[in-house]
Write an enzyme that holds these catalytic residues in place. Structure first.
Site, short mmCIF file in Angstrom:
data_model
loop_
_atom_site.label_atom_id
_atom_site.label_comp_id
_atom_site.label_asym_id
_atom_site.label_seq_id
_atom_site.Cartn_x
_atom_site.Cartn_y
_atom_site.Cartn_z
N ASP A 147 2.63 0.38 21.54
CA ASP A 147 2.04 -0.15 22.77
C ASP A 147 0.56 -0.44 22.53
O ASP A 147 0.17 -0.81 21.42
CB ASP A 147 2.24 0.87 23.90
CG ASP A 147 2.45 0.20 25.25
OD1 ASP A 147 1.49 -0.40 25.74
OD2 ASP A 147 3.56 0.28 25.79
N PRO A 155 -5.75 15.29 29.83
CA PRO A 155 -5.27 16.67 29.94
C PRO A 155 -3.75 16.80 29.99
O PRO A 155 -3.21 17.84 29.61
CB PRO A 155 -5.92 17.17 31.24
CG PRO A 155 -6.36 15.95 31.97
CD PRO A 155 -6.68 14.94 30.92
N ASP A 156 -3.05 15.77 30.47
CA ASP A 156 -1.59 15.82 30.51
C ASP A 156 -0.96 15.47 29.17
O ASP A 156 0.24 15.68 28.98
CB ASP A 156 -1.05 14.84 31.55
CG ASP A 156 -1.27 15.32 32.97
OD1 ASP A 156 -2.07 16.25 33.16
OD2 ASP A 156 -0.67 14.74 33.89
N ASP A 180 -4.59 5.65 12.30
CA ASP A 180 -5.66 5.65 13.29
C ASP A 180 -5.25 6.53 14.46
O ASP A 180 -4.06 6.74 14.71
CB ASP A 180 -5.89 4.20 13.77
CG ASP A 180 -7.15 4.02 14.57
OD1 ASP A 180 -8.20 3.83 13.96
OD2 ASP A 180 -7.07 4.09 15.80
N HIS A 188 -1.83 0.56 29.54
CA HIS A 188 -0.38 0.47 29.49
C HIS A 188 0.26 1.55 28.64
O HIS A 188 1.23 2.21 29.06
CB HIS A 188 -0.01 -0.92 28.98
CG HIS A 188 1.43 -1.28 29.11
ND1 HIS A 188 2.34 -1.09 28.10
CD2 HIS A 188 2.11 -1.83 30.14
CE1 HIS A 188 3.52 -1.51 28.50
NE2 HIS A 188 3.41 -1.97 29.74
N VAL A 305 19.67 -1.34 19.90
CA VAL A 305 18.54 -1.06 20.79
C VAL A 305 19.08 -0.79 22.19
O VAL A 305 19.92 -1.55 22.68
CB VAL A 305 17.53 -2.22 20.83
CG1 VAL A 305 16.46 -1.97 21.89
CG2 VAL A 305 16.88 -2.41 19.47
N SER A 360 8.62 -2.03 31.71
CA SER A 360 7.81 -1.15 30.86
C SER A 360 7.87 0.29 31.34
O SER A 360 7.87 1.23 30.55
CB SER A 360 6.35 -1.60 30.86
OG SER A 360 6.13 -2.60 29.90
#
Length: 868
Positions: A147, A155-156, A180, A188, A305, A360
């Site tokens: 994404d 924090p979550d 990275d 998103h 998929v 999404s």
């Protein structure tokens, strides 16, 4: 006239649908949205060595990317070579399996400017909360979220991130091709990650599908992990190449579940990447897309998929959702609350938490379900996990006359988990409670009806923010606003009639509205103070409308105030002072329907607006000091600087009442990493934390490397006519041609490419290399990017960079020339007001890196490079 039935505002994402099915030829794919001037080439494995050896001599272009697992190359076409000609030539080669355009894929979601509903409605709908009481995980499962990245400091989410032995986030950026932390620069990816696996029962926040560990009073930090893979840029756009590379990397680095909340065109490279991950044992879940049609999209329509459509709270297939017998299951995808970045991004989305709508949002529900199943029974194959998900579903209501796959339905996590086996059946454990956001006591006091101002609202209303239908929205932090069911209609998009609302950025007016027999707007002020709210009602077509506007307490449903309006063909504002979380119900009582053309927010009396989050914080370490810089916040009276020894905090204040946009911290030790945030302060209070910036101070070490850069001059007179002044030994003109000496190694990193005008006579644009009477205005761009410039001939050369603020974006940018061996800054130049074009010229010896950084404006730009 009757309005046509439209989908409600924000429900559809503007993206180009892929008009392909899996069996179409490569030629059909050229109709889909593609990256200009790029092709993907698949090579036979037996011929790959020869292809690599001859890649420099490929007549149509040069190799710019390579995915060895897929035997796939990305080519940048040479100037003057058309896509059609390149594909035809490449397909004639005996060593080429396929040659196809590099298609664009986009995120399949739209943010809603709202906040919490009363609870996370989607979790009990799919019985995820009931499944938690039975879940007994036996092994850890990693979910790769391919994404825009993930805010790993949230924090979550911070305890759910997959980390290596040193505590570093295991992630990948397929845009740059480098391992990275893949920090989200949009919203998103963070939103999708929270839906899949946000931590539960840690003292606040939202609940992810795979966020609990099955023990009362505890939460999962071990059994389901999140892997960020950044394949979409800050505009939520990626390509076949970036997504394929991200899928392969995730499969190679331990991901068991791959979540793909994106849709668009498809290529053999993308299909091969899906096949590769499946054969590695992964479960892949992809968004069906927000096209409202049965046309298959990629990667959702690929074999192996799980393709996911979106449903609403009534189990109806969402009107925007793609559908068809190629879609595997449906999952909740309307007004889904989840995590958002804790720092400001260009998206302007609410910090920390917000609502999103789209396939999404449906996709990570299924990805989280797959992780729950697999953690419960790690002996299952990927095919068995898919079967459990697809065969344990509940009915749904089609919205298009056609449904999804036969026997498919909306997912049921409890039944799928019950069928998974693996762990012994536990006694029921009370699942964690779903979090609810406490809100301030709601109140609404009617102030006035204003039929005098009309559409000329500027200077009267909207001092804090506004939402003008069919024009624009500007809401500051602390005002959370969400449309919950209206359709939109535009009577006229441009008119001087003073009844129509003035557009936010011009003197033009627009006559448009939300409409319906009745509709609701959700409005939540989170700052605990009252605000003036003005609703503009306009019976533009003089239909004799009458309507009632009722303000209710969103928590209790109690009516706080109610007003009637009639005879408002000239436009009227209804104005209240409102505090806390309310619902605004607009109900038709006469005429065809009820309408609302705009909503405006103001402070009451002298209550100032809270400052927005500080942006653009950077940190640079020196000898016994760290220098911080940030962008000015016009609403700030001063700034506070906070520091931590750990990424993500907690932060302690090191300076208060800072009036400048820079601060030097001298109370630091060399060799120690420090993490900083900055907040803006005014009479209304303090903003939330800025982005985090980090630096490690070091004692100065002078090392002679032979790498030298001496600034010569700034030239704003030559403009685009470079041929007689620069480039006698070589040049690289963005989006045109390059001819560089063999002794120069030139690599750009972290940049994107943009063409303002491919052909122009404007003298500011650079002359094309081989066309005397044609210029091109194009650029490398980004918030920060680098040019690795390595002269291997031991000679000193003159190097010129051409910077052009073509669209007059008010850009200011800094160019540092850095010794890559010592990381020493050899020279630094800052330029502004370069809309007429400006060359920066150095004498360079050896190997240097040009680091181009945006200081103000939308981004930093460089249009050409010249060596003499």
């Amino acid at each position: 006239m009757k309005f046509p039935l439209f989908v409600r505002r924000y429900a559809l994402l503007s993206l180009l649908a892929c008009l392909l099915v899996a069996s179409t030829t490569a030629h059909a794919q050229e109709a889909a949205e593609t990256v200009a001037g790029e092709v993907l080439v698949g090579v036979r494995a037996a011929n790959e060595t020869a292809f690599q050896a001859n890649s420099a001599d490929i007549p149509v272009g040069r190799v710019t990317g390579y995915q060895p697992h897929l035997h796939a190359y990305r080519l940048k076409l040479n100037a003057g070579v058309s896509l059609k000609a390149a594909l035809a030539q490449l397909r004639k080669r005996g060593d080429v399996v396929y040659a196809e355009p590099n298609h664009i894929l986009r995120a399949a979601a739209t943010p809603n400017e709202g906040y919490y509903a009363a609870f996370q409605w989607s979790l009990p709908k799919i019985q995820a909360d009931a499944a938690w009481s039975l879940w007994r995980p036996q092994a850890s499962v990693t979910i790769a979220v391919i994404d825009t990245g993930i805010d790993s400091t949230h924090p979550d989410l911070k305890n759910k991130m997959l980390r290596d032995g040193q505590g570093n986030v295991v992630g990948y950026n397929s845009i740059t091709g480098k391992a990275d932390v893949a920090l989200d620069d949009d919203w998103h990816g963070t939103h999708c990650a929270g839906i899949a696996a946000a931590q539960i029962d840690h003292g606040g926040g939202v609940s992810g599908i795979a966020g609990w560990n099955g023990q009362a009073g505890s939460s999962d930090t071990s059994f389901t992990k999140l892997m960020p893979v950044k394949a979409l840029d800050s505009n939520e756009q990626g390509t076949d190449a970036t997504v394929s590379d991200g899928i392969v990397w995730a499969a190679d680095h331990g991901a068991k579940v791959i979540s793909l909340s994106l849709a668009g065109g498809g290529s053999s490279a993308l299909i091969n990447a899906v096949r590769y991950a499946w054969e590695k044992g992964c479960v892949l879940v992809a968004a069906a897309g927000n096209f409202g049609s049965a046309t298959p999209t990629f990667p959702a329509s690929c074999d192996n998929v799980i393709s996911v459509a979106a449903t609403d709270w009534s189990d109806g297939l969402a009107s925007f959702s793609s559908y068809g017998n190629w879609v595997s299951v449906a999952a909740p995808g309307v007004n889904i609350i989840s995590t958002t970045p804790t720092y400001a991004t260009h998206s302007g989305f609410p910090l920390n938490y917000g609502l999103g709508t789209g396939t999404s949002m449906a996709t990570p529900h299924v990805a989280g379900e797959a992780a729950l199943i697999w953690a419960q029974n790690p002996a299952l194959t990927n095919a068995q996990v898919v079967s459990l998900i697809e065969s344990n579903v509940d009915p749904y209501t089609p919205s298009q006359g056609d449904g999804i796959a036969p026997n498919a339905g909306r997912i049921n996590v409890l039944r799928a988990l019950q069928g998974a086996g693996g762990a012994p059946a536990p006694p029921p454990t009370p699942p964690p409670s779903l979090p609810v956001l406490p809100s301030a006591t709601a109140s609404a006091t009617f102030v006035q009806a204003d039929a005098e101002t009309g559409g000329s609202w500027k200077g009267v209303y909207g001092g804090q923010g506004y939402d003008i239908i069919a024009d624009s929205t500007s809401l500051p932090p602390g005002i959370l606003f969400n449309d919950l069911g209206a359709a939109t209609w535009t009577w006229t998009g441009s008119i001087p009639d003073g009844r129509a609302l003035q557009k936010s950025g011009s003197l033009d007016h627009v006559a448009a509205c939300w409409y319906g027999a009745d509709f609701t707007e959700d409005l939540n002020f989170t700052d605990g103070v009252p605000h003036q709210v003005a609703l503009y009602l306009l019976d533009w077509d003089n239909d004799g409308r009458k309507e009632r506007v009722t303000i209710l307490d969103a928590g209790t449903g109690n009516v706080l105030d109610s007003q009637k309006a009639s005879k408002f063909s000239g436009g009227t504002y209804l104005v209240w002072n409102i505090q806390g979380h309310v619902r605004i119900e607009v109900t038709a009582q006469g005429g065809e329907n009820a309408v609302l053309s705009g909503i405006f927010f103001d402070s009451i009396g002298n209550i100032p607006a809270s400052p927005a989050p500080v942006s653009g914080v950077t940190a640079a370490g020196g000898n016994g000091l760290v220098v911080l810089n940030w962008k000015n916040d016009p609403a700030a009276a001063s700034y506070d600087v906070k520091r931590s020894a750990n990424t993500g905090g907690p932060y302690a204040a090191v300076a208060s009442n800072v009036s400048a946009t820079t601060y030097t911290d001298s109370a630091v030790a060399n060799g120690t990493a420090y993490y900083y945030v900055v907040t803006a302060v005014n009479a209304a209070g303090e903003s939330v934390n800025s982005n985090e910036a980090s630096a490690t101070p070091q004692a100065a070490v002078i090392v002679s490397t032979g790498n030298v850069a001496t600034f010569v001059k700034s030239d704003s007179r030559t403009q685009g006519a470079w041929q007689t002044t620069y480039g006698s030994n070589g040049y690289s003109i963005v989006a045109d041609q390059y001819r560089l000496p063999g002794s120069l190694k030139f690599t750009a990193s972290g940049n994107n490419t943009w063409t303002w005008s491919g052909s122009t006579k404007d003298k500011r644009a650079l002359k094309k290399a081989t066309r005397k009477n044609d210029n091109i205005a194009a650029t490398f761009y980004g918030g920060a990017f680098t040019i690795d410039w390595n002269q291997t001939d031991s000679k000193t050369h003159q190097v010129a960079l051409y910077c052009l603020d073509w669209d007059n974006g008010g850009r200011t940018q800094k160019i540092d020339v850095v010794d890559p061996t010592t990381n020493t800054v050899l020279d630094s130049q800052t330029i502004s007001s370069f809309s007429d074009g400006q060359y920066l010229v150095w004498q360079v010896t050896g190997h240097v890196i040009f680091r181009i950084t945006d200081q103000s404006g939308s981004n930093a730009v460089v249009s050409g490079f010249f060596v003499d």
